[in-house]
Design a protein around this motif. Structure first.
Motif, PDB file in Angstrom:
ATOM      1  N   ARG A  99       8.252  -9.181  56.741  1.00 57.06           N
ATOM      2  CA  ARG A  99       7.643  -8.679  55.858  1.00 57.06           C
ATOM      3  C   ARG A  99       6.843  -9.431  54.766  1.00 57.06           C
ATOM      4  O   ARG A  99       7.416 -10.449  54.996  1.00 57.06           O
ATOM      5  N   GLY A 100       5.862  -9.168  55.340  1.00 57.29           N
ATOM      6  CA  GLY A 100       4.708  -9.645  54.292  1.00 57.29           C
ATOM      7  C   GLY A 100       4.256  -8.452  53.471  1.00 57.29           C
ATOM      8  O   GLY A 100       4.318  -7.862  53.261  1.00 57.29           O
ATOM      9  N   PHE A 101       3.450 -10.170  52.027  1.00 60.84           N
ATOM     10  CA  PHE A 101       3.196  -9.514  50.954  1.00 60.84           C
ATOM     11  C   PHE A 101       1.720 -10.471  51.176  1.00 60.84           C
ATOM     12  O   PHE A 101       2.415 -11.939  50.211  1.00 60.84           O
ATOM     13  N   SER A 102       0.741  -9.886  51.313  1.00 61.66           N
ATOM     14  CA  SER A 102      -0.402 -11.215  51.209  1.00 61.66           C
ATOM     15  C   SER A 102      -1.333 -10.665  50.070  1.00 61.66           C
ATOM     16  O   SER A 102      -1.522  -9.725  50.241  1.00 61.66           O
ATOM     17  N   VAL A 103      -1.917 -11.848  48.890  1.00 61.60           N
ATOM     18  CA  VAL A 103      -2.670 -11.462  48.279  1.00 61.60           C
ATOM     19  C   VAL A 103      -4.032 -12.209  48.707  1.00 61.60           C
ATOM     20  O   VAL A 103      -4.199 -12.990  48.869  1.00 61.60           O
ATOM     21  N   LYS A 104      -4.847 -11.500  47.427  1.00 64.60           N
ATOM     22  CA  LYS A 104      -6.430 -11.949  48.361  1.00 64.60           C
ATOM     23  C   LYS A 104      -7.115 -11.604  46.473  1.00 64.60           C
ATOM     24  O   LYS A 104      -7.332 -10.737  46.437  1.00 64.60           O
ATOM     25  N   VAL A 105      -7.520 -13.038  46.045  1.00 67.37           N
ATOM     26  CA  VAL A 105      -7.811 -12.839  44.970  1.00 67.37           C
ATOM     27  C   VAL A 105      -9.406 -13.019  45.134  1.00 67.37           C
ATOM     28  O   VAL A 105      -9.571 -13.881  46.044  1.00 67.37           O
ATOM     29  N   GLN A 121      -9.345 -16.586  46.908  1.00 66.16           N
ATOM     30  CA  GLN A 121      -7.962 -17.095  46.980  1.00 66.16           C
ATOM     31  C   GLN A 121      -6.552 -16.463  48.098  1.00 66.16           C
ATOM     32  O   GLN A 121      -6.378 -15.518  47.368  1.00 66.16           O
ATOM     33  N   ASP A 122      -6.764 -17.183  48.798  1.00 63.23           N
ATOM     34  CA  ASP A 122      -5.348 -16.311  50.266  1.00 63.23           C
ATOM     35  C   ASP A 122      -3.478 -16.511  50.015  1.00 63.23           C
ATOM     36  O   ASP A 122      -4.353 -17.415  49.403  1.00 63.23           O
ATOM     37  N   PHE A 123      -3.179 -15.249  49.201  1.00 66.89           N
ATOM     38  CA  PHE A 123      -1.424 -16.365  49.760  1.00 66.89           C
ATOM     39  C   PHE A 123      -0.932 -15.144  50.645  1.00 66.89           C
ATOM     40  O   PHE A 123      -1.362 -14.354  50.135  1.00 66.89           O
ATOM     41  N   ALA A 124      -0.272 -15.732  51.506  1.00 66.18           N
ATOM     42  CA  ALA A 124       0.149 -15.377  52.658  1.00 66.18           C
ATOM     43  C   ALA A 124       1.805 -15.460  52.529  1.00 66.18           C
ATOM     44  O   ALA A 124       2.431 -16.221  52.260  1.00 66.18           O
ATOM     45  N   LEU A 125       2.358 -14.496  51.733  1.00 62.28           N
ATOM     46  CA  LEU A 125       3.879 -14.491  52.009  1.00 62.28           C
ATOM     47  C   LEU A 125       4.954 -13.555  52.784  1.00 62.28           C
ATOM     48  O   LEU A 125       4.785 -12.903  53.295  1.00 62.28           O
ATOM     49  N   ILE A 126       6.049 -14.229  52.508  1.00 67.35           N
ATOM     50  CA  ILE A 126       7.407 -13.362  53.952  1.00 67.35           C
ATOM     51  C   ILE A 126       8.488 -13.776  52.434  1.00 67.35           C
ATOM     52  O   ILE A 126       8.811 -14.141  51.291  1.00 67.35           O
ATOM     53  N   ASN A 127       9.305 -13.071  53.255  1.00 71.16           N
ATOM     54  CA  ASN A 127      10.661 -12.214  52.662  1.00 71.16           C
ATOM     55  C   ASN A 127      11.253 -13.174  53.302  1.00 71.16           C
ATOM     56  O   ASN A 127      12.803 -12.870  52.640  1.00 71.16           O
ATOM     57  N   HIS A 128      11.271 -14.243  52.947  1.00 72.18           N
ATOM     58  CA  HIS A 128      12.064 -15.541  54.040  1.00 72.18           C
ATOM     59  C   HIS A 128      11.809 -16.640  53.082  1.00 72.18           C
ATOM     60  O   HIS A 128      10.407 -17.119  52.883  1.00 72.18           O
ATOM     61  N   GLU A 129      12.477 -17.496  52.438  1.00 71.50           N
ATOM     62  CA  GLU A 129      12.024 -19.009  51.437  1.00 71.50           C
ATOM     63  C   GLU A 129      11.291 -19.795  52.427  1.00 71.50           C
ATOM     64  O   GLU A 129      11.006 -21.794  52.226  1.00 71.50           O
ATOM     65  N   HIS A 130      11.621 -20.065  54.099  1.00 70.33           N
ATOM     66  CA  HIS A 130      11.756 -20.994  54.565  1.00 70.33           C
ATOM     67  C   HIS A 130      11.726 -20.137  56.038  1.00 70.33           C
ATOM     68  O   HIS A 130      11.797 -18.836  56.161  1.00 70.33           O
ATOM     69  N   PHE A 131      10.572 -20.536  57.344  1.00 70.10           N
ATOM     70  CA  PHE A 131      10.371 -20.375  58.328  1.00 70.10           C
ATOM     71  C   PHE A 131      11.368 -20.459  58.692  1.00 70.10           C
ATOM     72  O   PHE A 131      12.026 -21.748  58.803  1.00 70.10           O
ATOM     73  N   SER A 132      11.490 -19.888  60.334  1.00 66.42           N
ATOM     74  CA  SER A 132      12.912 -20.008  60.865  1.00 66.42           C
ATOM     75  C   SER A 132      12.810 -21.173  61.554  1.00 66.42           C
ATOM     76  O   SER A 132      13.882 -21.431  62.038  1.00 66.42           O
ATOM     77  N   SER A 133      11.468 -21.707  62.079  1.00 66.96           N
ATOM     78  CA  SER A 133      10.990 -23.057  62.991  1.00 66.96           C
ATOM     79  C   SER A 133      10.630 -24.085  62.084  1.00 66.96           C
ATOM     80  O   SER A 133      10.071 -23.901  61.272  1.00 66.96           O
TER      81      SER A 133
END
Length: 208
Positions: A99-105, A121-133
């Motif tokens: 799941r993604g939660f993105s904020v464009k300021v 300023q863009d912040f692209a966030l996901i519901n995981h602390e780390h990428f799976s790769s």
């Protein structure tokens, strides 16, 4: 917690430009395929759940390592928020996904990450602390293989058995239960530059 350090370094591989171009072509190909099916849209995070207008307030009294760029001065900024499911397809919410939660300021100014001036300023966030790769090469191979379903994953594993670990990690990420955008924490899985520091952004739910 140790003091913030400026001792980090960005490692850029000799083949990075060519590799990223090939990876972008693969994602663009999948985007064209999905746009023919669903209509014009993104590649990853195609399924937008909601778009919102918001206000982001930068507080005063931040510690020195945080007072750079957008966070250098207190003030309120208009912002746009996009909540999304991470895959290439438009599918029901109950299907496991990132799941993604993105904020464009909006209303900021300064040099952008790609080398030109920007007013947001863009912040692209996901519901995981780390990428799976661990790197973009594995991420591209596993993610684009998964776009072909089980058959696509099996074909990729036949070509490169070493991808099994990446497939297992992404499956574990997809299997993580998701309670909702208002109750989950979201993270910038990759680091960002904030002045001389490398940082990661966390968006904490107000309540579980």
């Amino acid at each position: 917690m140790s003091d913030p350090s400026t001792g980090w370094r960005e490692r850029i591989g000799e083949d990075e430009a060519d590799r990223h171009e090939r990876q972008a072509e693969r994602f663009a190909e999948l985007q064209r395929e999905r746009s023919a099916r669903y209509g014009s849209g993104r590649a990853l995070h195609r399924h937008q759940r909601v778009a919102l207008r918001a206000s982001l307030e930068v507080l005063g009294g931040l510690p020195e390592p945080a007072r750079h760029g957008l966070f250098a001065r207190p003030g309120a900024h208009e912002a746009l928020i996009r909540l999304s499911s991470g895959g290439f397809d438009v599918q029901p919410d109950q299907v496991p996904d990132i799941r993604g939660f993105s904020v464009k300021v909006l209303g900021v100014d300064g040099p952008g990450a790609l080398g030109f001036a920007t007013d947001s300023q863009d912040f692209a966030l996901i519901n995981h602390e780390h990428f799976s790769s661990p790197d973009s090469a594995e991420f591209t191979e596993v993610t684009t293989a998964a776009a072909g379903g089980v058959a696509g994953i099996l074909r990729a594993l036949l070509r490169r058995p070493g991808l099994f670990g990446g497939v297992r990690r992404i499956k574990s990420a997809l299997d993580k239960p998701f309670t909702g955008f208002a109750t989950e924490d979201f993270f910038s899985a990759a680091p960002l530059a904030c002045g001389p520091y490398a940082i990661r952004v966390a968006l904490r739910a107000a309540a579980p």
